[in-house]
Design a protein around this motif. Structure first.
Motif, PDB file in Angstrom:
ATOM      1  N   ASP A   1       0.817  -1.207   0.000  1.00 12.56           N
ATOM      2  CA  ASP A   1       0.000   0.000   0.000  1.00 12.56           C
ATOM      3  C   ASP A   1       0.859   1.268   0.000  1.00 12.56           C
ATOM      4  N   TYR A   2       2.020   1.190  -0.607  1.00 16.72           N
ATOM      5  CA  TYR A   2       2.957   2.321  -0.666  1.00 16.72           C
ATOM      6  C   TYR A   2       2.288   3.582  -1.217  1.00 16.72           C
ATOM      7  N   VAL A   3       2.599   4.709  -0.586  1.00 21.64           N
ATOM      8  CA  VAL A   3       2.147   6.019  -1.056  1.00 21.64           C
ATOM      9  C   VAL A   3       3.370   6.935  -1.138  1.00 21.64           C
ATOM     10  N   PRO A   4       3.664   7.521  -2.302  1.00 20.34           N
ATOM     11  CA  PRO A   4       4.790   8.449  -2.395  1.00 20.34           C
ATOM     12  C   PRO A   4       4.637   9.607  -1.421  1.00 20.34           C
ATOM     13  N   ALA A   5       5.742  10.022  -0.822  1.00 23.61           N
ATOM     14  CA  ALA A   5       5.691  11.088   0.181  1.00 23.61           C
ATOM     15  C   ALA A   5       5.655  12.476  -0.438  1.00 23.61           C
ATOM     16  N   ASP A   6       5.894  12.577  -1.735  1.00 23.85           N
ATOM     17  CA  ASP A   6       6.073  13.890  -2.356  1.00 23.85           C
ATOM     18  C   ASP A   6       5.192  14.075  -3.592  1.00 23.85           C
ATOM     19  N   LEU A   7       3.953  13.638  -3.521  1.00 24.61           N
ATOM     20  CA  LEU A   7       3.052  13.798  -4.656  1.00 24.61           C
ATOM     21  C   LEU A   7       2.744  15.276  -4.904  1.00 24.61           C
TER      22      LEU A   7
ATOM     23  N   ASN B   1       5.127  11.952  -8.441  1.00 23.60           N
ATOM     24  CA  ASN B   1       6.098  12.347  -7.426  1.00 23.60           C
ATOM     25  C   ASN B   1       6.871  13.553  -7.942  1.00 23.60           C
ATOM     26  N   SER B   2       7.515  14.271  -7.063  1.00 25.78           N
ATOM     27  CA  SER B   2       8.083  15.571  -7.425  1.00 25.78           C
ATOM     28  C   SER B   2       9.179  15.470  -8.484  1.00 25.78           C
ATOM     29  N   THR B   3       9.976  14.402  -8.452  1.00 24.17           N
ATOM     30  CA  THR B   3      11.041  14.233  -9.446  1.00 24.17           C
ATOM     31  C   THR B   3      10.459  14.003 -10.825  1.00 24.17           C
ATOM     32  N   THR B   4       9.489  13.121 -10.910  1.00 29.69           N
ATOM     33  CA  THR B   4       8.837  12.832 -12.189  1.00 29.69           C
ATOM     34  C   THR B   4       8.098  14.053 -12.706  1.00 29.69           C
TER      35      THR B   4
END
Length: 299
Positions: free
Chosen positions: A123-129, A146-149
């Motif tokens: 259930d992973y959720v990116p921390a920087d959406l 995510n912020s990088t993408t």
């Protein structure tokens, strides 16, 4: 992979991955349709006759004899199956890159998710959406990356626009909960065997990582359909996406490696160095680049 589309109750998003016989019958894809064209999908008109023949022979329609109820899937808080390989093998094409990243950490740009390699945690959720500053064809969670993408996508969309090509973000982040609803709806309506050809099981979707998204063409034609490969946005992305760190994650005729049929719209960020290296070496899939086994089906 937009092989995991939104259920009817979620934010509307373009449909995807049609099943061959539905395409032949002229049936429109519904909001539950998956993003990858299913078995029997024809190649773009520019493809050779031999490629068309190979596609037809390798893409027999899947059995519909699967159960009409949802299979057991990894639920949040439980331990998913062990994921092998945390770094490129010494003999893989990627092994020579100066910068190495994990192949199993969901926060890593080199993460490889496929039918043999679930997310951990499921259930992973990116921390920087974040919502990128680009043309959007969706809203809500689907408009996030995510912020990088997101930063790389902004650069790529701007470069495409400079070349006269308009791209849209057709589907970005997709949560575990959204994928549960999507996949279970498929199983209930078509059976598990067919569902597994059209939608990723929960915890096995690249969209959940924030590293992947689907593009649309500014003209709106052929969204999530085989003919999208011939639209300006897809043609430009295939030729230029590596310059911004992206690859077409599910390339033509590599479904026996990736587990999914051709998705000319599904882009995955792996970083400029790796994407450029893959392009220069003519390597089509992350599995081959990182020296991993093929994953045509679930274990």
């Amino acid at each position: 992979m937009c092989h995991n589309c939104y259920p009817a109750v979620a934010t509307a998003a373009p449909s995807r991955r049609s099943v061959a016989r539905f395409l032949a019958a002229g049936a429109g894809l519904t909001a539950l349709a998956a993003c990858t064209p299913d078995a029997g999908t024809r190649p773009p008109s520019s493809s050779s006759a031999s490629a068309t023949s190979a596609s037809a022979s390798q893409a027999a329609a899947p059995s519909t004899a699967g159960p009409a109820t949802s299979p057991t899937v990894t639920e949040p808080g439980t331990t998913p199956p062990a994921v092998p390989t945390s770094a490129p093998t010494p003999t893989s094409p990627a092994a020579g890159l100066a910068q190495q990243h994990s192949l199993t950490d969901p926060a890593s740009p080199w993460l490889v998710v496929n039918k043999h390699r679930p997310l951990s945690p499921a259930d992973y959720v990116p921390a920087d959406l974040v919502q990128p500053n680009i043309a959007l064809a969706v809203s809500g969670e689907a408009a996030q990356l995510n912020s990088t993408t997101a930063a790389a996508a902004e650069q790529m969309f701007a470069a495409a626009a400079g070349d006269g090509v308009t791209m849209t973000l057709a589907s970005g982040y997709r949560s575990y909960g959204t994928q549960v609803a999507t996949y279970n709806s498929y199983v209930a309506s078509r059976g598990q065997a067919e569902a597994d050809t059209a939608s990723a099981r929960p915890g096995f979707s690249e969209h959940q990582t924030g590293w992947a998204f689907d593009i649309g063409d500014g003209g709106g034609a052929c969204s999530f359909q085989p003919c999208f490969a011939e639209q300006p946005a897809a043609v430009w992305a295939k030729a230029n996406a590596h310059r911004f760190g992206f690859v077409v994650r599910y390339p033509w005729m590599f479904h026996e490696v990736t587990g999914y049929y051709y998705e000319s719209w599904h882009l995955r960020f792996i970083g400029v160095e790796a994407a450029a290296d893959m392009s220069a070496k003519g390597i089509a899939t992350l599995e081959e680049y990182f020296g991993l086994e093929a994953a045509p089906g679930y274990l």
